[in-house]
Design a protein around this motif. Structure first.
Motif, PDB file in Angstrom:
ATOM      1  N   ARG A   1      29.451  24.005  -3.772  1.00  0.00           N
ATOM      2  CA  ARG A   1      30.771  23.906  -4.319  1.00  0.00           C
ATOM      3  C   ARG A   1      31.935  23.758  -3.488  1.00  0.00           C
ATOM      4  O   ARG A   1      32.997  23.081  -4.016  1.00  0.00           O
ATOM      5  CB  ARG A   1      30.723  25.220  -4.916  1.00  0.00           C
ATOM      6  CG  ARG A   1      29.794  25.586  -5.775  1.00  0.00           C
ATOM      7  CD  ARG A   1      29.400  24.539  -6.775  1.00  0.00           C
ATOM      8  NE  ARG A   1      28.342  24.946  -7.888  1.00  0.00           N
ATOM      9  CZ  ARG A   1      27.204  24.334  -8.126  1.00  0.00           C
ATOM     10  NH1 ARG A   1      27.039  23.162  -7.628  1.00  0.00           N
ATOM     11  NH2 ARG A   1      26.529  24.828  -9.084  1.00  0.00           N
ATOM     12  N   GLY A   2      31.966  24.097  -2.165  1.00  0.00           N
ATOM     13  CA  GLY A   2      33.134  23.901  -1.408  1.00  0.00           C
ATOM     14  C   GLY A   2      33.091  22.391  -1.157  1.00  0.00           C
ATOM     15  O   GLY A   2      34.294  22.118  -0.976  1.00  0.00           O
ATOM     16  N   ALA A   3      32.197  21.789  -1.175  1.00  0.00           N
ATOM     17  CA  ALA A   3      32.045  20.096  -0.878  1.00  0.00           C
ATOM     18  C   ALA A   3      32.432  19.806  -2.234  1.00  0.00           C
ATOM     19  O   ALA A   3      32.288  18.441  -2.332  1.00  0.00           O
ATOM     20  CB  ALA A   3      30.749  19.784  -0.142  1.00  0.00           C
ATOM     21  N   GLY A   4      32.380  20.184  -3.351  1.00  0.00           N
ATOM     22  CA  GLY A   4      32.846  19.623  -4.551  1.00  0.00           C
ATOM     23  C   GLY A   4      31.616  18.990  -5.406  1.00  0.00           C
ATOM     24  O   GLY A   4      31.683  18.161  -6.252  1.00  0.00           O
ATOM     25  N   ASN A   5      30.372  19.513  -5.000  1.00  0.00           N
ATOM     26  CA  ASN A   5      29.233  19.207  -5.728  1.00  0.00           C
ATOM     27  C   ASN A   5      28.768  20.003  -6.727  1.00  0.00           C
ATOM     28  O   ASN A   5      28.720  21.189  -6.355  1.00  0.00           O
ATOM     29  CB  ASN A   5      27.982  19.129  -4.594  1.00  0.00           C
ATOM     30  CG  ASN A   5      26.603  18.421  -5.085  1.00  0.00           C
ATOM     31  OD1 ASN A   5      26.463  18.732  -6.212  1.00  0.00           O
ATOM     32  ND2 ASN A   5      26.008  17.603  -4.200  1.00  0.00           N
ATOM     33  N   ASP A   6      28.701  19.500  -7.858  1.00  0.00           N
ATOM     34  CA  ASP A   6      28.733  20.567  -9.006  1.00  0.00           C
ATOM     35  C   ASP A   6      27.079  20.365  -9.403  1.00  0.00           C
ATOM     36  O   ASP A   6      26.798  20.625 -10.706  1.00  0.00           O
ATOM     37  CB  ASP A   6      29.472  19.922 -10.143  1.00  0.00           C
ATOM     38  CG  ASP A   6      29.310  18.667 -10.812  1.00  0.00           C
ATOM     39  OD1 ASP A   6      28.489  17.745 -10.050  1.00  0.00           O
ATOM     40  OD2 ASP A   6      30.077  18.212 -11.646  1.00  0.00           O
ATOM     41  N   VAL A   7      26.014  19.889  -8.752  1.00  0.00           N
ATOM     42  CA  VAL A   7      24.567  19.817  -9.122  1.00  0.00           C
ATOM     43  C   VAL A   7      24.170  21.162  -9.611  1.00  0.00           C
ATOM     44  O   VAL A   7      24.810  22.229  -9.460  1.00  0.00           O
ATOM     45  CB  VAL A   7      23.778  19.478  -7.938  1.00  0.00           C
ATOM     46  CG1 VAL A   7      23.862  20.583  -6.873  1.00  0.00           C
ATOM     47  CG2 VAL A   7      22.605  19.560  -8.401  1.00  0.00           C
ATOM     48  N   GLY A   8      23.460  21.211 -10.703  1.00  0.00           N
ATOM     49  CA  GLY A   8      23.123  22.131 -11.380  1.00  0.00           C
ATOM     50  C   GLY A   8      22.150  23.247 -10.460  1.00  0.00           C
ATOM     51  O   GLY A   8      21.305  22.542  -9.867  1.00  0.00           O
ATOM     52  N   VAL A   9      22.315  24.322 -10.448  1.00  0.00           N
ATOM     53  CA  VAL A   9      21.413  25.349  -9.660  1.00  0.00           C
ATOM     54  C   VAL A   9      21.162  26.351 -10.629  1.00  0.00           C
ATOM     55  O   VAL A   9      21.812  27.195 -11.074  1.00  0.00           O
ATOM     56  CB  VAL A   9      22.290  26.080  -8.412  1.00  0.00           C
ATOM     57  CG1 VAL A   9      21.376  26.910  -7.738  1.00  0.00           C
ATOM     58  CG2 VAL A   9      22.714  24.636  -7.553  1.00  0.00           C
ATOM     59  N   ILE A  10      19.571  26.817 -10.452  1.00  0.00           N
ATOM     60  CA  ILE A  10      19.103  27.824 -11.116  1.00  0.00           C
ATOM     61  C   ILE A  10      18.264  28.650  -9.867  1.00  0.00           C
ATOM     62  O   ILE A  10      17.742  28.102  -8.976  1.00  0.00           O
ATOM     63  CB  ILE A  10      17.854  27.409 -11.848  1.00  0.00           C
ATOM     64  CG1 ILE A  10      18.503  27.205 -13.249  1.00  0.00           C
ATOM     65  CG2 ILE A  10      17.009  28.959 -12.336  1.00  0.00           C
ATOM     66  CD1 ILE A  10      17.476  26.478 -14.175  1.00  0.00           C
ATOM     67  N   VAL A  11      18.922  29.924  -9.740  1.00  0.00           N
ATOM     68  CA  VAL A  11      18.640  30.593  -8.556  1.00  0.00           C
ATOM     69  C   VAL A  11      17.162  31.108  -8.833  1.00  0.00           C
ATOM     70  O   VAL A  11      16.995  32.065  -9.855  1.00  0.00           O
ATOM     71  CB  VAL A  11      19.630  31.785  -8.164  1.00  0.00           C
ATOM     72  CG1 VAL A  11      18.913  32.795  -6.971  1.00  0.00           C
ATOM     73  CG2 VAL A  11      20.810  30.991  -7.541  1.00  0.00           C
ATOM     74  N   ILE A  12      16.173  31.163  -8.031  1.00  0.00           N
ATOM     75  CA  ILE A  12      14.906  31.757  -8.216  1.00  0.00           C
ATOM     76  C   ILE A  12      14.493  32.566  -7.165  1.00  0.00           C
ATOM     77  O   ILE A  12      14.089  32.145  -6.027  1.00  0.00           O
ATOM     78  CB  ILE A  12      13.737  30.715  -8.499  1.00  0.00           C
ATOM     79  CG1 ILE A  12      14.017  29.819  -9.811  1.00  0.00           C
ATOM     80  CG2 ILE A  12      12.374  31.319  -8.698  1.00  0.00           C
ATOM     81  CD1 ILE A  12      12.929  28.735 -10.374  1.00  0.00           C
ATOM     82  N   THR A  13      14.416  33.954  -7.073  1.00  0.00           N
ATOM     83  CA  THR A  13      14.142  34.895  -6.165  1.00  0.00           C
ATOM     84  C   THR A  13      13.814  35.867  -6.534  1.00  0.00           C
ATOM     85  O   THR A  13      13.628  36.609  -7.737  1.00  0.00           O
ATOM     86  CB  THR A  13      15.672  34.929  -5.506  1.00  0.00           C
ATOM     87  OG1 THR A  13      15.499  35.849  -4.417  1.00  0.00           O
ATOM     88  CG2 THR A  13      16.731  35.676  -6.227  1.00  0.00           C
ATOM     89  N   ALA A  14      13.299  36.972  -5.430  1.00  0.00           N
ATOM     90  CA  ALA A  14      12.841  38.191  -5.693  1.00  0.00           C
ATOM     91  C   ALA A  14      14.053  39.079  -5.553  1.00  0.00           C
ATOM     92  O   ALA A  14      14.096  40.252  -5.684  1.00  0.00           O
ATOM     93  CB  ALA A  14      11.901  38.782  -4.614  1.00  0.00           C
TER      94      ALA A  14
ATOM     95  N   GLY B   1      28.789  29.580  -9.302  1.00  0.00           N
ATOM     96  CA  GLY B   1      28.284  28.669 -10.195  1.00  0.00           C
ATOM     97  C   GLY B   1      26.786  28.353 -10.822  1.00  0.00           C
ATOM     98  O   GLY B   1      26.400  27.310 -11.191  1.00  0.00           O
ATOM     99  N   ALA B   2      26.089  29.303 -10.328  1.00  0.00           N
ATOM    100  CA  ALA B   2      24.392  29.213 -10.871  1.00  0.00           C
ATOM    101  C   ALA B   2      24.482  29.003 -12.097  1.00  0.00           C
ATOM    102  O   ALA B   2      24.999  29.874 -12.813  1.00  0.00           O
ATOM    103  CB  ALA B   2      23.833  30.327  -9.981  1.00  0.00           C
ATOM    104  N   ALA B   3      23.777  28.193 -12.693  1.00  0.00           N
ATOM    105  CA  ALA B   3      23.588  28.318 -13.978  1.00  0.00           C
ATOM    106  C   ALA B   3      22.666  29.274 -14.802  1.00  0.00           C
ATOM    107  O   ALA B   3      22.914  29.672 -15.895  1.00  0.00           O
ATOM    108  CB  ALA B   3      22.796  26.822 -14.556  1.00  0.00           C
ATOM    109  N   HIS B   4      21.673  29.814 -13.938  1.00  0.00           N
ATOM    110  CA  HIS B   4      20.868  30.650 -14.320  1.00  0.00           C
ATOM    111  C   HIS B   4      20.259  31.549 -13.043  1.00  0.00           C
ATOM    112  O   HIS B   4      20.386  30.779 -12.030  1.00  0.00           O
ATOM    113  CB  HIS B   4      19.612  30.463 -15.234  1.00  0.00           C
ATOM    114  CG  HIS B   4      19.944  29.888 -16.526  1.00  0.00           C
ATOM    115  ND1 HIS B   4      20.193  30.500 -17.612  1.00  0.00           N
ATOM    116  CD2 HIS B   4      20.083  28.475 -16.599  1.00  0.00           C
ATOM    117  CE1 HIS B   4      20.728  29.559 -18.481  1.00  0.00           C
ATOM    118  NE2 HIS B   4      20.374  28.516 -18.308  1.00  0.00           N
ATOM    119  N   TYR B   5      19.818  32.820 -13.256  1.00  0.00           N
ATOM    120  CA  TYR B   5      19.115  33.448 -12.087  1.00  0.00           C
ATOM    121  C   TYR B   5      18.146  34.113 -12.714  1.00  0.00           C
ATOM    122  O   TYR B   5      17.911  34.977 -13.340  1.00  0.00           O
ATOM    123  CB  TYR B   5      20.243  34.749 -11.774  1.00  0.00           C
ATOM    124  CG  TYR B   5      20.021  35.325 -10.460  1.00  0.00           C
ATOM    125  CD1 TYR B   5      20.698  35.369  -9.340  1.00  0.00           C
ATOM    126  CD2 TYR B   5      18.965  36.157 -10.372  1.00  0.00           C
ATOM    127  CE1 TYR B   5      20.667  35.847  -8.049  1.00  0.00           C
ATOM    128  CE2 TYR B   5      18.659  37.078  -9.126  1.00  0.00           C
ATOM    129  CZ  TYR B   5      19.747  36.736  -7.932  1.00  0.00           C
ATOM    130  OH  TYR B   5      19.267  37.308  -6.863  1.00  0.00           O
TER     131      TYR B   5
END
Length: 226
Positions: A71-84, A98-102
């Motif tokens: 986001r700091g570089a201006g990249n707005d690629v969609g991101v879904i965080v998948i984690t424990a 700016g994560a779309a989902h978690y």
């Protein structure tokens, strides 16, 4: 047109599962797999995916740091965080960046499919529109409710997530064992477990002992529904 997906996950077996899940969902294709944060940043720049499935715990930099750099570089690629990772600070950081989902591990195929479908609809909502209407804008910001959001009155999302997490890694628990793992009463644990059983998130097995009523034991259903 299919959407390109980059999987960022340092566990080879988990990355393989995520890859197979995505390949089952129409409209998406796997572009690659990255096992570190730095590799993820390089692959995103090289492959220009539409969506990144991003783990938080990576061997070099965290997934949330990867997201901040994007986001700091201006990249707005969609991101879904998948984690424990379930810490509130981590969830807030992902949302703020700016994560779309978690999505919390472990999860069923349907959980990921639901979020990818929501992402696809949001991604396509504004395509070719210079002045979108309110319905188009709502499609970008709206999230489809998941089973966990549709809890009966008196049940909380936070405790529901904790109950599901207790059933992770193939665990099979009684209501009493789940209550001890989560830190709630047996009665409360039974309410959550029975709810998830009613919506086919949890399978129930009756364990017949030598006397008395059979014990109800619960486990997460797999992507195959068993």
């Amino acid at each position: 047109m299919s959407l390109g997906v980059l999987v960022v996950e340092d566990d080879f077996m988990v990355a393989s599962i995520h890859t197979r899940f995505v390949e089952r969902i129409p409209g998406f294709r796997i572009l690659g797999v990255a096992s570190t944060g730095e590799q993820a940043l390089a692959d995103i720049a090289r492959l220009t995916p539409d969506l990144v499935l991003l783990d938080v715990h990576l061997p070099d930099v965290s997934g949330t740091e990867v997201l901040r750099r994007l986001r700091g570089a201006g990249n707005d690629v969609g991101v879904i965080v998948i984690t424990a990772a379930r810490e509130a600070d981590t969830v807030r950081a992902a949302a703020a960046a700016g994560a779309a989902h978690y999505l919390v591990k472990p999860f069923a195929f349907e959980d990921l499919a639901e979020r990818l479908d929501a992402f696809r609809r949001a991604h396509e909502a504004l395509r070719g529109l210079q002045r979108p209407g309110q319905a188009d804008i709502d499609a970008v910001f709206a999230r489809q409710p998941s089973v966990r959001d549709q809890l009966p009155k008196g049940l909380s999302n936070e405790t529901a997530e904790a109950v599901l997490a207790a059933l992770g890694d193939g665990a099979e628990l009684s209501a009493a064992e789940c209550a001890a793992a989560v830190g709630i009463s047996r009665v409360s644990a039974r309410r959550y477990l029975e709810h998830f059983s009613s919506v086919d998130r949890v399978a129930v097995r009756l364990n017949y002992g030598t006397s008395g009523r059979p014990e109800r034991r619960y486990r997460l259903r797999t992507a195959a529904g068993t």
